[in-house]
Design a protein around this motif. Structure first.
Motif, mmCIF file in Angstrom:
data_model
loop_
_atom_site.group_PDB
_atom_site.id
_atom_site.type_symbol
_atom_site.label_atom_id
_atom_site.label_comp_id
_atom_site.label_asym_id
_atom_site.label_seq_id
_atom_site.Cartn_x
_atom_site.Cartn_y
_atom_site.Cartn_z
ATOM 1 N N THR A 197 0.076 -1.056 0.036
ATOM 2 C CA THR A 197 -0.358 0.612 0.043
ATOM 3 C C THR A 197 0.815 1.355 0.314
ATOM 4 O OG1 THR A 197 -1.898 -1.584 1.645
ATOM 5 C CG2 THR A 197 -1.576 1.497 1.311
ATOM 6 N N LEU A 198 1.823 1.364 0.962
ATOM 7 C CA LEU A 198 2.289 2.721 0.860
ATOM 8 C C LEU A 198 3.397 2.961 -0.548
ATOM 9 C CD1 LEU A 198 4.423 4.782 2.148
ATOM 10 C CD2 LEU A 198 5.889 2.716 3.140
ATOM 11 N N LYS A 199 4.494 1.712 -1.075
ATOM 12 C CA LYS A 199 4.730 2.257 -2.253
ATOM 13 C C LYS A 199 3.870 1.919 -3.439
ATOM 14 C CE LYS A 199 8.023 0.997 -5.053
ATOM 15 N NZ LYS A 199 7.515 1.211 -6.094
ATOM 16 N N GLU A 200 2.129 1.523 -3.309
ATOM 17 C CA GLU A 200 1.919 2.183 -4.868
ATOM 18 C C GLU A 200 1.564 3.813 -4.544
ATOM 19 O OE1 GLU A 200 -0.885 -1.794 -5.332
ATOM 20 O OE2 GLU A 200 -1.630 -0.944 -4.383
ATOM 21 N N THR A 201 1.468 3.853 -2.861
ATOM 22 C CA THR A 201 0.751 5.601 -3.017
ATOM 23 C C THR A 201 1.730 6.557 -3.090
ATOM 24 O OG1 THR A 201 -0.576 4.688 -1.479
ATOM 25 C CG2 THR A 201 -0.162 7.177 -1.107
ATOM 26 N N VAL A 202 3.085 6.046 -2.866
ATOM 27 C CA VAL A 202 4.500 7.126 -2.892
ATOM 28 C C VAL A 202 4.614 6.486 -4.922
ATOM 29 C CG1 VAL A 202 6.831 7.109 -2.987
ATOM 30 C CG2 VAL A 202 5.424 6.479 -0.419
ATOM 31 N N ASP A 203 4.596 5.040 -5.335
ATOM 32 C CA ASP A 203 4.977 5.501 -6.475
ATOM 33 C C ASP A 203 3.797 6.605 -7.649
ATOM 34 O OD1 ASP A 203 6.736 3.887 -6.545
ATOM 35 O OD2 ASP A 203 5.542 2.096 -7.117
ATOM 36 N N PHE A 204 2.383 6.854 -7.205
ATOM 37 C CA PHE A 204 1.211 6.877 -7.013
ATOM 38 C C PHE A 204 1.551 8.886 -7.448
ATOM 39 C CE2 PHE A 204 -2.169 9.778 -6.872
ATOM 40 C CZ PHE A 204 -2.842 9.703 -7.539
ATOM 41 N N LEU A 205 2.098 8.896 -6.128
ATOM 42 C CA LEU A 205 2.181 10.376 -5.970
ATOM 43 C C LEU A 205 3.399 10.646 -6.756
ATOM 44 C CD1 LEU A 205 2.185 10.827 -2.109
ATOM 45 C CD2 LEU A 205 -0.087 11.831 -3.619
ATOM 46 N N ILE A 206 4.551 10.667 -6.650
ATOM 47 C CA ILE A 206 5.691 10.782 -7.229
ATOM 48 C C ILE A 206 5.517 10.909 -9.039
ATOM 49 C CG2 ILE A 206 8.406 10.632 -8.056
ATOM 50 C CD1 ILE A 206 8.793 9.412 -5.400
ATOM 51 N N SER A 207 4.582 10.021 -9.807
ATOM 52 C CA SER A 207 4.465 9.925 -10.885
ATOM 53 C C SER A 207 3.524 11.373 -11.568
ATOM 54 C CB SER A 207 3.999 8.776 -11.462
ATOM 55 O OG SER A 207 4.961 8.151 -11.218
ATOM 56 N N LEU A 208 2.484 11.124 -10.342
ATOM 57 C CA LEU A 208 1.260 12.249 -10.293
ATOM 58 C C LEU A 208 2.320 13.792 -10.827
ATOM 59 C CD1 LEU A 208 -1.555 13.829 -11.622
ATOM 60 C CD2 LEU A 208 -1.273 13.376 -8.190
ATOM 61 N N ALA A 209 2.927 14.110 -9.586
ATOM 62 C CA ALA A 209 4.439 15.185 -9.431
ATOM 63 C C ALA A 209 4.908 15.534 -10.492
ATOM 64 C CB ALA A 209 4.831 15.136 -8.217
ATOM 65 N N VAL A 210 5.954 14.534 -11.481
ATOM 66 C CA VAL A 210 6.563 14.400 -12.582
ATOM 67 C C VAL A 210 5.656 14.459 -13.916
ATOM 68 C CG1 VAL A 210 8.185 13.348 -13.831
ATOM 69 C CG2 VAL A 210 8.218 13.409 -11.399
ATOM 70 N N LEU A 211 4.846 14.122 -14.114
ATOM 71 C CA LEU A 211 3.570 14.481 -15.240
ATOM 72 C C LEU A 211 2.981 15.784 -15.420
ATOM 73 C CD1 LEU A 211 2.762 10.475 -15.379
ATOM 74 C CD2 LEU A 211 4.814 11.667 -16.981
ATOM 75 N N LEU A 212 2.594 16.072 -13.781
ATOM 76 C CA LEU A 212 1.509 16.826 -13.954
ATOM 77 C C LEU A 212 2.449 18.557 -13.633
ATOM 78 C CD1 LEU A 212 -1.422 17.862 -13.524
ATOM 79 C CD2 LEU A 212 -0.505 17.724 -10.784
ATOM 80 N N VAL A 213 3.287 18.541 -13.407
ATOM 81 C CA VAL A 213 4.237 19.882 -13.175
ATOM 82 C C VAL A 213 4.854 19.903 -14.705
ATOM 83 C CG1 VAL A 213 6.992 20.538 -13.027
ATOM 84 C CG2 VAL A 213 5.601 19.677 -10.975
ATOM 85 N N SER A 214 5.743 19.102 -15.650
ATOM 86 C CA SER A 214 6.055 18.974 -16.425
ATOM 87 C C SER A 214 4.969 19.332 -17.714
ATOM 88 C CB SER A 214 6.724 18.026 -16.792
ATOM 89 O OG SER A 214 6.116 17.062 -17.010
ATOM 90 N N SER A 215 4.023 18.628 -17.489
ATOM 91 C CA SER A 215 2.943 18.566 -18.240
ATOM 92 C C SER A 215 1.770 19.823 -18.770
ATOM 93 C CB SER A 215 1.939 17.558 -18.709
ATOM 94 O OG SER A 215 1.151 18.090 -17.214
ATOM 95 N N VAL A 216 2.269 20.726 -17.315
ATOM 96 C CA VAL A 216 2.301 21.735 -17.124
ATOM 97 C C VAL A 216 2.170 23.104 -17.809
ATOM 98 C CG1 VAL A 216 0.641 23.502 -15.833
ATOM 99 C CG2 VAL A 216 -0.531 21.523 -15.792
ATOM 100 N N VAL A 217 3.677 23.024 -17.760
ATOM 101 C CA VAL A 217 4.797 23.646 -18.181
ATOM 102 C C VAL A 217 4.488 23.267 -20.222
ATOM 103 C CG1 VAL A 217 7.126 24.099 -18.666
ATOM 104 C CG2 VAL A 217 5.877 23.725 -16.331
ATOM 105 N N ILE A 218 4.260 22.653 -19.976
ATOM 106 C CA ILE A 218 4.413 22.789 -21.303
ATOM 107 C C ILE A 218 2.933 22.776 -22.307
ATOM 108 C CG2 ILE A 218 4.607 20.577 -24.095
ATOM 109 C CD1 ILE A 218 5.769 18.433 -21.903
#
Length: 317
Positions: A197-218
């Protein structure tokens, strides 16, 4: 993490199933992916060579394109050669050690995150060039380019550290068969005997942060670019600029769309075979398309390629 039980057989290596359903035509798939891989490496090496040799391309845009080309070669080389060896039954082609599997996952995640940040930096560069041309030299100096590229690589490197650490805390037992063509997080978590559970949550949050920040800039950068292009008086110039932007946005949308589907989603029913097809797009198809869309359609790059290789052929003769 669950305590170790003597009844468990701890996993020391994994077996990657790959595309098990295509055994009858595996040689055809091997040839297809081999051609795509060689084409990706060749076109990216050509870009690196021509930008390095032609002084007319010593500009920020091509500086970022060189970084992207280096990244694409490594990005595809992390997974494709191992996948190809599995298709033709080379000894050890389908097996990978525990340490090798985590190393592959770390490098693949590192390079994937770096690509997201590099694409954002490239979008910012194009925004300034088109929307703020008079301030371009001040806003996108060589110092700024180096800092943006260094930040992209550093942030990309930091991205998988916590997820991989949490992966090392999980116990893998009994089954060691990964239903994928490389060591990705989801099929690995399916084999764990621990609470993930913890691993899945961390993966989700980190993936969301990376993709969201970069895609918003683009998205913001290209939104401003499109708004500026709408005010170009010449219909021919406006159409040419729009076609270039559309090509960029198409390949970026393909890359981000597949990444969002794979790494930023709730637990939803999805066949592993479908996940493999999606993975092919962001791990093999887009690295092959990026050089074509960003560089090889560019008249300056075409001219530089002609000058570089014509000169080499002349010297060789």
């Amino acid at each position: 993490m669950q305590p170790y039980s003597g009844n468990w057989t701890l996993v020391t290596e994994f077996v990657m199933v790959g595309f098990a359903g295509v055994q009858e035509v595996r040689h055809l798939f091997f040839l297809l992916f081999l051609i795509m891989y060689l084409f990706t490496v060749a076109e990216n090496l050509a870009i690196i060579l021509v930008v390095g040799l032609d002084h007319r391309l010593q500009r920020p845009m091509y500086f970022f394109l060189t970084h992207l080309s280096c990244l694409e070669i490594w990005y595809t080389s992390v997974t494709v050669p191992k996948m190809l060896s599995g298709f033709i039954g080379i000894a050890g082609g389908k097996t990978i050690s525990y340490a090798g599997c985590l190393s592959q996952l770390f490098i693949f995640t590192f390079l994937g995150a770096t690509e997201c940040f590099l694409l954002a930096a490239m979008a910012y560069d194009r925004y300034v060039a088109i929307c703020e041309p008079l301030r371009y030299a001040a806003l996108v100096s060589w110092g700024t380019c180096i800092r943006l590229a260094a930040a992209s690589w550093l942030l990309g490197f930091l991205t998988p550290i916590l997820p991989i650490y949490l992966m090392t805390q999980l116990t893998f037992c009994s089954s060691n068969v990964i239903d994928h063509f490389f060591c990705d997080a989801s099929p690995l978590l399916a084999l764990s005997c621990s609470d993930v559970t913890l691993k899945e949550t961390v993966d989700f949050l980190i993936s969301l942060a990376v993709l969201l920040v970069s895609s918003v800039v683009i998205a913001v950068s290209y939104g401003n670019i499109v708004w500026t292009l709408l005010h170009i008086n010449s219909a021919a110039e406006r159409w040419k600029a729009f076609s270039t932007c559309a090509a960029h946005l198409t390949v970026v949308s393909l890359f981000y769309g597949t990444l969002f589907f794979m790494y930023v989603r709730t637990k939803m029913a999805s066949s592993m075979n479908f996940n493999k097809v999606v993975s092919v797009f962001y791990s093999i198809v887009t690295p092959m398309l990026n050089p074509l869309i960003y560089s090889l359609r560019n008249k300056e790059v075409k001219g530089a390629l002609g000058r570089t290789f014509s000169l080499k052929l002349f010297k060789g003769s």
